[in-house]
Design an enzyme around this catalytic site. Sequence first.
Site, short mmCIF file in Angstrom:
data_model
loop_
_atom_site.label_atom_id
_atom_site.label_comp_id
_atom_site.label_asym_id
_atom_site.label_seq_id
_atom_site.Cartn_x
_atom_site.Cartn_y
_atom_site.Cartn_z
N TYR A 1 9.72 5.77 -0.31
CA TYR A 1 9.10 4.96 0.73
C TYR A 1 8.12 3.97 0.07
O TYR A 1 8.10 2.78 0.39
CB TYR A 1 8.35 5.89 1.70
CG TYR A 1 7.50 5.22 2.74
CD1 TYR A 1 8.06 4.64 3.87
CD2 TYR A 1 6.10 5.20 2.61
CE1 TYR A 1 7.26 4.05 4.83
CE2 TYR A 1 5.30 4.61 3.57
CZ TYR A 1 5.88 4.04 4.68
OH TYR A 1 5.09 3.45 5.63
N SER B 1 2.12 -0.85 3.16
CA SER B 1 1.46 0.46 3.15
C SER B 1 0.68 0.65 1.87
O SER B 1 1.04 0.09 0.82
CB SER B 1 2.50 1.57 3.27
OG SER B 1 1.90 2.83 3.07
#
Lengths: 457, 248
Positions: free
Chosen positions: B156, B143
């Site tokens: 995250y 990501s």
Amino acid sequence: MTEPVNTQILSGWGRFPRQECHVYRPEKRLSVGRILGDTSQPDYIARGLGRSYGDPALNEGGGVISFQRLDRILEFDEETGIVCCEAGVTFPDLLETFLPRGFFIPVMPGTKFITIGGAIANDVHGKNHHTDGSFGHALISFEMLLASGEIAACSREENADLFWATVGGIGLTGIVLTARFRLQRVESAYIVVDYQKTKDLDGVLSAINEDDEKYQYSVAWIDCLARGKKLGRAVLMRGNHASANSLPSSHADPFAMKDKFKPTVPFDLPRVLINPLSMGAFNKLFYALSSGKEGKLVDCDSYFFPLDAIQDWNRGYGKRGFVQYQVTVPLTERQGLVELLESVSNSGRASFLAVLKKFGPGNDGLLSHPFEGYTLTMDFAVNDTLPEFLRGLDAITLNHGGRLYLAKDAVMTPETFNAMYPRRGEFLAIKNRVDPENRLSSSLARRVGLAPSRPNS
Amino acid sequence: MTPPPHSVVILGATSAIARAIATRYAKQGHALIIAARDADEAGYIAADLRIRHAVEATALAWDAEDFDSHAAFVEACVNALGDNLGGVVLCSGYMDDQEHPQSDPQSARRTFDVNLTGPVSTLNLFANHFEERGAGFIAAISSVAGDRGRQSNYIYGAAKAGLSAYLEGLRNRLYHAAVHVVTIKPGFVDTKMTWGEVPFAASPGDAARAILNAIEKKKNVVYVPWFWRYIMLIIRHIPEWQFKRMRM
């Protein structure tokens, strides 16, 4: 874990009304239950591709559950043509997957951009209603999530009352998760169409009554601006699926269709273009250019969805949107059609599209629209005087024992609805049993009195 | 006769991007293993691929957090597909609201297990298999959140940063065995993670096209959509003394 929500201004295909809704878009089947059980929204309605015209798939200030990502095809039996799929599967998905294998959708409405969930909720009909009935006829069974969180299996044998409350029940009995239905076998992607011009309403009605049964598909386009002796003049377009051996040699693959150029309406047309003059010209031109040709080979996209060829054609009615008015009157009420058409042509409110079709018998769907009679569909651009004009049409319709189609409606009053749908009481009894707290509701449901208005609004 | 196209294993196959990737592979005729924690959902997706695209698609249960099951899972994939096993695309991901992992150790641990340690445990086994064979590819969705820690999702982001570093090392190792490793860094793609959060997002179908293209062209690190490379270039170059004052 809470399901993500997106607050959006939604409308139906008519772009009227537009309302703020809290939209969920589950990607897993179990998420639907979590959403429906979440009391942070007052109530919920499921939504497919949003092609119903008014407010059946809107829920102002409440939850809307979009089925766009729950679109898995789960089973297919090549022998019987029976498909089982999730409610978000679209007609284009089905055509793309099954037409090359020789199967066609059993009931095609005027647009193919709809989901199976929408087809059940509105019990959609098509040009073959007089031969094949509405979608409910091809529907075998479905699994539906109830407000209680239970999943009910429904068919003509099991939970039959819930089955028939849900077919045409505009999403108010529960949320259909998966459905099983029958496709029809065809030999090609083409329709052999006979075109026939008629001088007036009697011309078109007698042609329909004479030999509609020779055709699986039948529809008449009506020049709704023609008056006097020409009132109701029409172009009938009737056809059957072409057999493989009737195709010319240029069609080596009977299921191949040419990719066509798709024009779009990229912006809202200025309202000034929607006037009696332009619409009159359009209607006249269509009538004049249509020939009485017989046996013309037409690909199924062009025959079934002429308007899908123009993307976003709904923008053609300008910023305020439009209302599609579809009414069905009993076969004996020809006079009702005359009064409706006269009322429209005298008002000068033109419609790009006015179509007439004879329905066959209806089914047991408690709120299903079709019944044996003539159905007339017209579009009207929204303006300040439209609601009053439509009340006038409603009165004519009621007077002739007719009724409006909920999938198209945006303005009907509860009184009109009650008078038009006599099985409303039976429907509400079942809804109250499976959804006593009205967890399933919609803007349409509250407008026509199928669900109570919310305490604080 | 041309040999049948190689088969592909999709890990974490129930996300919208994963489904779009599987669909593109199926359209090209590749057989697929659809692996996900939710076996029912994996089954629905596999059935859909079989019916729509007439390819072999098999659903298998794979749970990133169940470390003890990973060896058996990879063995099952290898047994089922043999030398036809062409590659693995890892799509699993888990993003809780930032407040949860900040205060809830279970949520923090889950964020790391689903995004980093579970994938590392499973991909190691595929890597060993591919290395031995001298063929195959591994693509994994990391990501842009791993490119720089931001207050809104740094737990995250930390897991994804770990995954990106792992893939870098794996790429270096497997290069010498002719096995290619692709790091995919999606920006905003129209999925459950971004629904209602961002005003614009790439469609999963467009993201899948870019991802298959990156795998085919043996790219190393690819941003999806491509312009996120430049957005992250700018974000990474904001000096720390300035960055710590920002709210993003």
